[in-house]
Design a protein around this motif. Structure first.
Motif, PDB file in Angstrom:
ATOM      1  N   GLY A 234       0.790  -1.226   0.000  1.00 13.42           N
ATOM      2  CA  GLY A 234       0.000   0.000   0.000  1.00 13.42           C
ATOM      3  C   GLY A 234       0.820   1.274   0.000  1.00 13.42           C
ATOM      4  O   GLY A 234       0.267   2.371  -0.149  1.00 13.42           O
ATOM      5  N   GLU A 235       2.140   1.170   0.161  1.00 11.26           N
ATOM      6  CA  GLU A 235       2.975   2.362   0.225  1.00 11.26           C
ATOM      7  C   GLU A 235       3.403   2.821  -1.165  1.00 11.26           C
ATOM      8  O   GLU A 235       3.469   2.028  -2.103  1.00 11.26           O
ATOM      9  CB  GLU A 235       4.220   2.104   1.078  1.00 11.26           C
ATOM     10  N   ARG A 236       3.717   4.089  -1.257  1.00 10.87           N
ATOM     11  CA  ARG A 236       4.212   4.674  -2.494  1.00 10.87           C
ATOM     12  C   ARG A 236       5.243   5.746  -2.136  1.00 10.87           C
ATOM     13  O   ARG A 236       5.294   6.199  -0.995  1.00 10.87           O
ATOM     14  CB  ARG A 236       3.076   5.295  -3.300  1.00 10.87           C
ATOM     15  N   ILE A 237       6.054   6.150  -3.106  1.00  8.24           N
ATOM     16  CA  ILE A 237       7.002   7.243  -2.917  1.00  8.24           C
ATOM     17  C   ILE A 237       6.511   8.444  -3.715  1.00  8.24           C
ATOM     18  O   ILE A 237       6.298   8.352  -4.929  1.00  8.24           O
ATOM     19  CB  ILE A 237       8.419   6.850  -3.374  1.00  8.24           C
ATOM     20  N   ASP A 238       6.300   9.577  -3.032  1.00  8.30           N
ATOM     21  CA  ASP A 238       5.855  10.800  -3.679  1.00  8.30           C
ATOM     22  C   ASP A 238       7.008  11.802  -3.755  1.00  8.30           C
ATOM     23  O   ASP A 238       7.792  11.942  -2.806  1.00  8.30           O
ATOM     24  CB  ASP A 238       4.691  11.425  -2.908  1.00  8.30           C
TER      25      ASP A 238
ATOM     26  N   LEU B 204      13.837  15.651  -2.911  1.00  6.94           N
ATOM     27  CA  LEU B 204      13.344  14.847  -1.792  1.00  6.94           C
ATOM     28  C   LEU B 204      12.121  14.027  -2.203  1.00  6.94           C
ATOM     29  O   LEU B 204      11.285  14.466  -2.993  1.00  6.94           O
ATOM     30  CB  LEU B 204      12.961  15.746  -0.616  1.00  6.94           C
ATOM     31  N   GLY B 205      12.021  12.846  -1.616  1.00 11.93           N
ATOM     32  CA  GLY B 205      10.832  12.020  -1.762  1.00 11.93           C
ATOM     33  C   GLY B 205      10.320  11.627  -0.389  1.00 11.93           C
ATOM     34  O   GLY B 205      11.042  11.729   0.608  1.00 11.93           O
ATOM     35  N   ILE B 206       9.073  11.167  -0.333  1.00 14.18           N
ATOM     36  CA  ILE B 206       8.491  10.749   0.940  1.00 14.18           C
ATOM     37  C   ILE B 206       7.669   9.486   0.727  1.00 14.18           C
ATOM     38  O   ILE B 206       6.981   9.344  -0.295  1.00 14.18           O
ATOM     39  CB  ILE B 206       7.619  11.864   1.561  1.00 14.18           C
ATOM     40  N   ILE B 207       7.763   8.570   1.669  1.00 11.27           N
ATOM     41  CA  ILE B 207       6.966   7.346   1.629  1.00 11.27           C
ATOM     42  C   ILE B 207       5.616   7.630   2.276  1.00 11.27           C
ATOM     43  O   ILE B 207       5.552   8.128   3.406  1.00 11.27           O
ATOM     44  CB  ILE B 207       7.681   6.194   2.361  1.00 11.27           C
TER      45      ILE B 207
ATOM     46  N   HIS C 172      -3.433   5.012   5.586  1.00  9.60           N
ATOM     47  CA  HIS C 172      -3.242   5.714   6.861  1.00  9.60           C
ATOM     48  C   HIS C 172      -3.631   7.171   6.671  1.00  9.60           C
ATOM     49  O   HIS C 172      -4.724   7.576   6.995  1.00  9.60           O
ATOM     50  CB  HIS C 172      -1.801   5.563   7.348  1.00  9.60           C
ATOM     51  N   PHE C 173      -2.743   7.965   6.138  1.00 12.67           N
ATOM     52  CA  PHE C 173      -3.049   9.339   5.739  1.00 12.67           C
ATOM     53  C   PHE C 173      -1.870   9.868   4.943  1.00 12.67           C
ATOM     54  O   PHE C 173      -0.771   9.333   5.033  1.00 12.67           O
ATOM     55  CB  PHE C 173      -3.334  10.242   6.940  1.00 12.67           C
ATOM     56  N   CYS C 174      -2.113  10.886   4.159  1.00  8.01           N
ATOM     57  CA  CYS C 174      -1.049  11.566   3.436  1.00  8.01           C
ATOM     58  C   CYS C 174      -0.974  13.000   3.945  1.00  8.01           C
ATOM     59  O   CYS C 174      -1.962  13.555   4.417  1.00  8.01           O
ATOM     60  CB  CYS C 174      -1.312  11.556   1.927  1.00  8.01           C
ATOM     61  N   PHE C 175       0.210  13.589   3.860  1.00  7.23           N
ATOM     62  CA  PHE C 175       0.375  14.931   4.397  1.00  7.23           C
ATOM     63  C   PHE C 175      -0.493  15.932   3.645  1.00  7.23           C
ATOM     64  O   PHE C 175      -0.858  15.736   2.484  1.00  7.23           O
ATOM     65  CB  PHE C 175       1.843  15.364   4.364  1.00  7.23           C
ATOM     66  N   GLY C 176      -0.828  17.031   4.328  1.00  7.55           N
ATOM     67  CA  GLY C 176      -1.685  18.055   3.749  1.00  7.55           C
ATOM     68  C   GLY C 176      -0.989  19.392   3.637  1.00  7.55           C
ATOM     69  O   GLY C 176       0.176  19.557   4.025  1.00  7.55           O
ATOM     70  N   THR C 177      -1.739  20.359   3.144  1.00  3.31           N
ATOM     71  CA  THR C 177      -1.215  21.710   2.976  1.00  3.31           C
ATOM     72  C   THR C 177      -0.784  22.311   4.305  1.00  3.31           C
ATOM     73  O   THR C 177       0.166  23.095   4.366  1.00  3.31           O
ATOM     74  CB  THR C 177      -2.288  22.604   2.328  1.00  3.31           C
ATOM     75  N   ASP C 178      -1.473  21.943   5.401  1.00  2.00           N
ATOM     76  CA  ASP C 178      -1.138  22.524   6.705  1.00  2.00           C
ATOM     77  C   ASP C 178       0.316  22.267   7.079  1.00  2.00           C
ATOM     78  O   ASP C 178       1.022  23.167   7.540  1.00  2.00           O
ATOM     79  CB  ASP C 178      -2.092  22.026   7.794  1.00  2.00           C
ATOM     80  N   ALA C 179       0.794  21.041   6.876  1.00  2.00           N
ATOM     81  CA  ALA C 179       2.181  20.714   7.216  1.00  2.00           C
ATOM     82  C   ALA C 179       3.161  21.473   6.335  1.00  2.00           C
ATOM     83  O   ALA C 179       4.215  21.924   6.797  1.00  2.00           O
ATOM     84  CB  ALA C 179       2.414  19.208   7.083  1.00  2.00           C
TER      85      ALA C 179
END
Length: 243
Positions: free
Chosen positions: A7-11, A18-21, A26-33
């Motif tokens: 279920g994981e991906r690299i964005d 930089l990339g992020i798993i 679960h959840f993905c990061f949003g504009t707030d962060a």
């Protein structure tokens, strides 16, 4: 090569290669962060703690946007903390960014007065103000199931040196509570910025900088507008993202 789990991906963060798993289950990061990472000021030789770090988006972006010497990030959920740790390793940042799995209320980030900067994107919803599930990682990220606002601010103040800076992104409808919690712990609001989804919409996020033991003078900066049209970021947001 960092192994991915089901279920994981690299964005691509489109910042400094930089990339992020992430795992949408679960959840993905949003504009707030992302807005928080653009609001934080951290300088060379300074130590930064990021509380409620989630998948590590804030420390990853701070590693590119600041010259901070060290970034220590705390996340209570084991699977989410593991994703963050693997993202840090994938980006070759393990010597500069440390992900700690545990409860921030237990003081695992470090000793009192050991950080120049503390950032936090805390859960926005108090218990009793919406549905929640103890088993949901999204609920833990969004609601005060594992820590309250008061507990977050208490730990922030403990970690900061005198004169150190705290940075929060929060909901405007709880700004009075954030101010009260900061006042109770000796953190003085110094700088504030509201974020609006569109020019004609009310603010849905607020960014706050507070100083431990600081004097009373609050500057309210010009607001951030996120979208100029549906799905089209404003130039300021594109700059914060790093496009």
């Amino acid at each position: 090569m960092i192994p991915l789990k089901t279920g994981e991906r690299i964005d691509d963060l489109q910042r400094s290669a930089l990339g992020i798993i992430q795992n949408p289950a679960h959840f993905c990061f949003g504009t707030d962060a992302v807005l928080l990472s653009g609001f934080v000021r951290a300088y060379a030789r300074e130590r930064v703690a990021d509380l409620c770090t989630g998948n590590g988006i804030v420390p990853l972006l701070l590693s590119a946007k600041t010259r901070a010497k060290e970034i220590v990030a705390v996340e209570i959920q084991p699977e989410i903390a593991d994703m963050a740790k693997r993202s840090v390793a994938m980006n070759g940042l393990s010597e500069r960014v440390r992900i700690l799995r545990g409860d921030l209320r237990e003081g695992i980030a470090g000793g009192s007065g050991s950080f120049d900067v503390v950032s936090c994107n805390p859960p926005y919803m108090a218990l009793g103000r919406g549905e929640h599930s103890q088993a949901s990682s999204r609920a833990i990220a969004r609601q005060e199931l594992c820590c309250t606002l008061e507990e977050v601010v208490k730990e922030t103040a403990r970690l900061l040196k005198n004169g150190g800076r705290a940075y929060f992104v929060y909901r405007p409808n709880r700004l009075d509570e954030l101010f009260a919690a900061c006042a109770h712990r000796g953190l003085t609001p110094k700088r504030m910025k509201f974020a609006h989804p569109f020019p004609d919409r009310e603010a849905n996020l607020v960014l706050l900088e507070a100083v431990k033991g600081g004097g009373h003078f609050l500057r309210v900066e010009a607001p951030i507008i996120v979208f100029r049209a549906p799905g089209v970021y404003t130039d300021e947001i594109r700059e914060i993202y790093g496009y």
